[in-house]
Structures are given as C-alpha cells and as structure tokens.
Scaffold this motif. Structure first.
Motif, short mmCIF file in Angstrom:
data_model
loop_
_atom_site.label_atom_id
_atom_site.label_comp_id
_atom_site.label_asym_id
_atom_site.label_seq_id
_atom_site.Cartn_x
_atom_site.Cartn_y
_atom_site.Cartn_z
N GLY A 26 1.99 -76.22 33.58
CA GLY A 26 3.14 -75.98 32.84
C GLY A 26 4.54 -75.95 33.57
N SER A 27 4.03 -76.29 35.01
CA SER A 27 5.58 -75.96 35.63
C SER A 27 6.59 -77.44 35.67
N SER A 28 5.77 -78.54 35.15
CA SER A 28 6.52 -79.68 35.07
C SER A 28 6.51 -80.11 33.80
N THR A 29 7.78 -80.77 33.52
CA THR A 29 7.60 -81.30 31.70
C THR A 29 8.75 -82.62 31.99
N TYR A 30 8.67 -83.49 30.97
CA TYR A 30 9.32 -84.69 30.72
C TYR A 30 9.45 -85.00 29.20
N TYR A 31 10.62 -85.47 29.13
CA TYR A 31 10.99 -85.89 27.92
C TYR A 31 11.47 -87.06 27.28
N ALA A 32 11.38 -87.68 26.41
CA ALA A 32 12.12 -89.01 25.75
C ALA A 32 13.61 -88.68 25.76
N ASP A 33 14.37 -89.68 26.08
CA ASP A 33 15.81 -89.43 25.91
C ASP A 33 16.11 -88.99 24.42
N SER A 34 15.36 -89.28 23.64
CA SER A 34 15.82 -89.17 22.21
C SER A 34 15.53 -87.63 21.63
N VAL A 35 14.73 -87.08 22.48
CA VAL A 35 14.57 -85.68 21.93
C VAL A 35 15.04 -84.67 22.79
N LYS A 36 15.43 -85.08 24.03
CA LYS A 36 15.79 -84.11 25.07
C LYS A 36 17.13 -83.49 24.75
N GLY A 37 16.79 -81.96 25.03
CA GLY A 37 17.81 -81.09 24.52
C GLY A 37 17.68 -80.47 23.15
N ARG A 38 16.72 -81.08 22.30
CA ARG A 38 16.26 -80.60 20.90
C ARG A 38 15.01 -80.21 20.99
N PHE A 39 14.05 -80.71 21.52
CA PHE A 39 12.54 -80.40 21.56
C PHE A 39 12.12 -79.68 22.98
N THR A 40 11.28 -78.64 22.89
CA THR A 40 10.63 -78.17 24.01
C THR A 40 9.19 -78.12 24.01
N ILE A 41 8.32 -78.67 25.12
CA ILE A 41 7.22 -78.53 25.31
C ILE A 41 6.71 -77.45 26.03
N SER A 42 5.64 -77.02 25.75
CA SER A 42 4.92 -75.77 26.55
C SER A 42 3.68 -75.39 26.01
N ARG A 43 2.99 -74.71 26.99
CA ARG A 43 1.49 -74.44 26.88
C ARG A 43 1.05 -73.09 27.09
N ASP A 44 0.00 -72.59 26.44
CA ASP A 44 -0.53 -71.22 26.79
C ASP A 44 -1.98 -71.66 27.12
N ASN A 45 -2.28 -71.58 28.53
CA ASN A 45 -3.61 -72.02 29.16
C ASN A 45 -4.72 -70.85 28.78
N ALA A 46 -4.25 -69.66 28.47
CA ALA A 46 -5.27 -68.62 28.00
C ALA A 46 -5.54 -68.89 26.66
N LYS A 47 -4.73 -69.76 25.96
CA LYS A 47 -5.33 -69.97 24.58
C LYS A 47 -5.64 -71.40 24.39
N ASN A 48 -5.74 -72.20 25.61
CA ASN A 48 -6.17 -73.54 25.23
C ASN A 48 -5.07 -74.19 24.30
N THR A 49 -3.90 -73.97 24.33
CA THR A 49 -2.94 -74.64 23.34
C THR A 49 -1.74 -75.06 23.97
#
Length: 125
Positions: free
Chosen positions: A55-78
């Motif tokens: 979860g330490s590195s993320t990458y976004y398409a220019d079209s969604v940068k600043g509006r979308f946020t990706i994240s994960r919870d490895n304890a929940k496999n989600t």
C-alpha cells in the motif's frame, strides 16, 4: 487461484461520490499489486489506479488524479477506490485486478493475472 468480487457501484449525479470495494480470496493478498480498470461501452479497457502490495505506492491515471483515491486493507483482503467529484465521463464498468505475487504495480492489463466481474458506475449529468 484468486477470486475477486467488486461492489459499491451505482447510479449517482455529477459531483457525487462513491466507494468501490474489491474483496479477494486467498492468503497472498498482501503480496500482490492491485489495480482498478474501467471499460465504457464501445471503448477499450482503461487504467484507473494501482497500488502496491504494502500500500506504500500508488499510481493514477491523469483523468482521475486528485479525485480518486486507491487504498487497501490487507487484514481484510480488500481494496478500495474512493471516487469523488464524479463526472459523466467516469461512467463505466469498473474492474479490479490482481497481479502475480511480488510483481510491481502496472498501468497495463497485461500486468494482472486475475480479474473481477466488474461493478457498474453510472454518473448522470
């Protein structure tokens, strides 16, 4: 074998928010880079965002940068995709994807081995 199930899609208005979830089976979730892609009718599958196994590195398409946020919870496999300030052009089926273990994040579909069935997001103007 990895199974991915997306949820959280729906019909919203311009400017609204949605949070998509991607639940994964298996015990190697934290070792896999994960990504979100979307496909609108008549268009090719498009990269949206990706996140490393830790979860330490993320990458976004220019079209969604600043509006979308990706994240994960490895304890929940989600994995999640928080989508804010939605626009009609965000309308698509959103798919989550998982890479082979220990692979780096990628913005191309060939970087992923497993795919979910998708969840529909529709943004009305």
């Amino acid at each position: 074998q990895v199974q991915l199930v997306e949820s959280g899609g729906g019909l919203v208005q311009t400017g609204d928010s949605l949070r998509l979830s991607c639940a994964s089976s298996g015990r190697t979730f934290s070792a896999r880079a994960m990504g979100w892609f979307r496909q609108a009718p008549g268009k090719e599958r498009e990269f949206v965002a990706a996140i490393s196994g830790s979860g330490s590195s993320t990458y976004y398409a220019d079209s969604v940068k600043g509006r979308f946020t990706i994240s994960r919870d490895n304890a929940k496999n989600t994995m999640y995709l928080q989508m804010n300030s939605l626009k009609p052009e965000d309308t698509a089926v959103y798919h989550c994807a998982a890479s082979k273990p220990l692979y780096s994040i990628s913005d191309h579909p060939t970087g992923y081995d497993y795919w979910g069935q998708g969840t529909q997001v529709t943004v009305s103007s």
